[in-house]
Motif scaffolding. Sequence first.
Motif, short mmCIF file in Angstrom:
data_model
loop_
_atom_site.label_atom_id
_atom_site.label_comp_id
_atom_site.label_asym_id
_atom_site.label_seq_id
_atom_site.Cartn_x
_atom_site.Cartn_y
_atom_site.Cartn_z
N ALA A 164 -2.04 52.58 96.73
CA ALA A 164 -3.41 52.23 96.37
C ALA A 164 -4.19 51.70 97.56
O ALA A 164 -5.41 51.90 97.67
CB ALA A 164 -3.40 51.20 95.24
N ILE A 165 -3.49 51.03 98.50
CA ILE A 165 -4.17 50.51 99.71
C ILE A 165 -4.77 51.66 100.51
O ILE A 165 -5.91 51.60 100.97
CB ILE A 165 -3.16 49.73 100.59
CG1 ILE A 165 -2.71 48.46 99.86
CG2 ILE A 165 -3.77 49.39 101.93
CD1 ILE A 165 -3.69 47.33 99.94
N LEU A 166 -3.97 52.73 100.61
CA LEU A 166 -4.46 53.93 101.30
C LEU A 166 -5.67 54.48 100.53
O LEU A 166 -6.65 54.93 101.13
CB LEU A 166 -3.34 54.97 101.37
CG LEU A 166 -3.55 56.17 102.27
CD1 LEU A 166 -3.78 55.75 103.70
CD2 LEU A 166 -2.34 57.10 102.19
N GLY A 167 -5.59 54.41 99.22
CA GLY A 167 -6.71 54.84 98.39
C GLY A 167 -7.97 54.04 98.66
O GLY A 167 -9.07 54.59 98.72
N VAL A 168 -7.80 52.74 98.86
CA VAL A 168 -8.94 51.88 99.18
C VAL A 168 -9.58 52.35 100.48
O VAL A 168 -10.81 52.52 100.57
CB VAL A 168 -8.48 50.40 99.32
CG1 VAL A 168 -9.60 49.55 99.90
CG2 VAL A 168 -8.04 49.86 97.97
N ALA A 169 -8.74 52.59 101.49
CA ALA A 169 -9.26 53.01 102.79
C ALA A 169 -10.03 54.32 102.69
O ALA A 169 -11.15 54.45 103.20
CB ALA A 169 -8.11 53.16 103.78
N THR A 212 -8.34 54.65 94.57
CA THR A 212 -6.99 54.17 94.29
C THR A 212 -6.33 55.02 93.21
O THR A 212 -5.15 55.33 93.29
CB THR A 212 -7.02 52.70 93.82
OG1 THR A 212 -7.98 52.57 92.78
CG2 THR A 212 -7.40 51.77 94.95
N LEU A 213 -7.10 55.40 92.21
CA LEU A 213 -6.54 56.21 91.11
C LEU A 213 -5.99 57.53 91.65
O LEU A 213 -4.85 57.91 91.37
CB LEU A 213 -7.61 56.48 90.06
CG LEU A 213 -7.17 57.29 88.84
CD1 LEU A 213 -6.09 56.54 88.07
CD2 LEU A 213 -8.35 57.58 87.92
N LEU A 214 -6.80 58.21 92.47
CA LEU A 214 -6.39 59.52 92.97
C LEU A 214 -5.20 59.43 93.90
O LEU A 214 -4.24 60.20 93.77
CB LEU A 214 -7.57 60.20 93.68
CG LEU A 214 -8.58 60.85 92.74
CD1 LEU A 214 -9.72 61.47 93.53
CD2 LEU A 214 -7.89 61.91 91.87
#
Lengths: 248, 263
Positions: free
Chosen positions: B43-48, B61-63
Amino acid sequence: MIPLIQARELLVKRGSTQILRDVDFQIAPREIVTVVGPNGSGKSTLLKALIGAVPIAQGKVTRKTGLRLGYVPQSLQIDPSLPMTVGRFLNLPRKSPRAERDLALAEAGAEDLADRQLTDLSGGQFQRALLARALLNRPELLLLDEPTTGLDQPGQAAFYRRIETVREQLGCAVLMVSHDLHVVMSASDRVICVNGHICCEGHPEVVAQAKEYRALFGSGTGGALALYRHQHSHDHDDSCDHAHGEQT
Amino acid sequence: MLDHFLVRAVLGAVGVAFAAAPLGVFVVWRRMAYFGDATAHAAILGVALALAASVPVFAGTLLVSLGMAFAVAGLTKRGVGADMVLGVASHAALAFGLVAVTLVEGPRLDLQAYLFGDILAVGKTDLALIWGGAILVWILMVWRWQAMLLATLSPDLAYASSVDPEREKQVLMLALALVVAVAIKIVGALLIGALLIIPAAAARPFARTPEQMVIGAVGLGVCAALLGLWGAWEFDTPAGPSIVCAAAVIFAISTIFGRKSHS
């Protein structure tokens, strides 16, 4: 007569390894068929292919439309973190009326297990719980995968006698995987000997004499077959689990 | 009422506990603890990626969590050692995520908010997402409940009853990604796994059926959320970790009492 389930030129692979090849199989209503074969010969895989639990590389499995089948797996590894009573287990995946659950439990000899946790059951009790679930939908075909693994000899004999009774009551066909040769031979209409493919099949007495069968199992089983026939008249009560000091 | 930040914090925490419970039990039953961590760390990567592409963080984050779940499931299915794959994926996702977030936002970014949550900054939109997500998770889980239970118990029994265990696994991963996306604002990526597992584990000693365990997990999860928030307010500690501390204390008490009631 229309077969309940039929396999044509079945090929099953795991990775690039062939587990089963050229399997032609069918089972008729009320027939009792036993699959024998050494470990790793593909016996269980055959059953799993028939219920659709392993992908089929080639060939085809056809079922009679609307076929009701009951499946008793070899064993279940249940994580102790999963709370599940036998009664709740019988309601998976569809909820059944109380009366039907009680009937199936009684037929499987598990009437006193409904409120017990699956993880607390002994080997014999667990097999009866699995059998009860398989009987719930009044199967036309009962598939049993080495159902007596882990049971002692009186326990095995009692379980097989129970299967006979169930078959008489329901009139269902039985397809059973087993390596208890002596137990199995006497009760089957037909025996299939599997070792990656179907080596030989036919009436138990015929298969026991076949050279393919003897190459796999040796010739000593003739004596065991006779031995079992005598045992058959013995009276073992189903409460054999008491021998382990357990409550049934 | 929603204008007070504490009210929003309480509603957010309760919403997350509510969403996590039906999934947490499956994570425990199916021994997916590490899998849950890998999904959450992604999810952290998703945030970025969301910040870089200027899309809502929730969507990012979901994806990415969903992608991670399916990638790991695909790899482990091909016979690669599950524990090894998860170990690699979980830490790699976290490290890449942290690097990416810093690259996108610059060093001034408050990383803590994504790692441990930022519950006191929960806004009305966040609340809507949390409760919307929680309700969606419950709809999915109630719909697939029976089939998923059977598939968890035995894939072979599932096949014999015309239930496809692979499909149930996919629904489970979808729900898991939803919970991660919902929970990151409240407890942060590092502690989502704890929120999934601890309330379910605490409910186990008192449950005789799967349903009782879920209800217990909801109750204990909500208790942990409220207790943790109160602790965070009282002792001025970070909210996310305080909630997990409260859950762990509840688990310890439950385990001691559970043992006693059995003997």
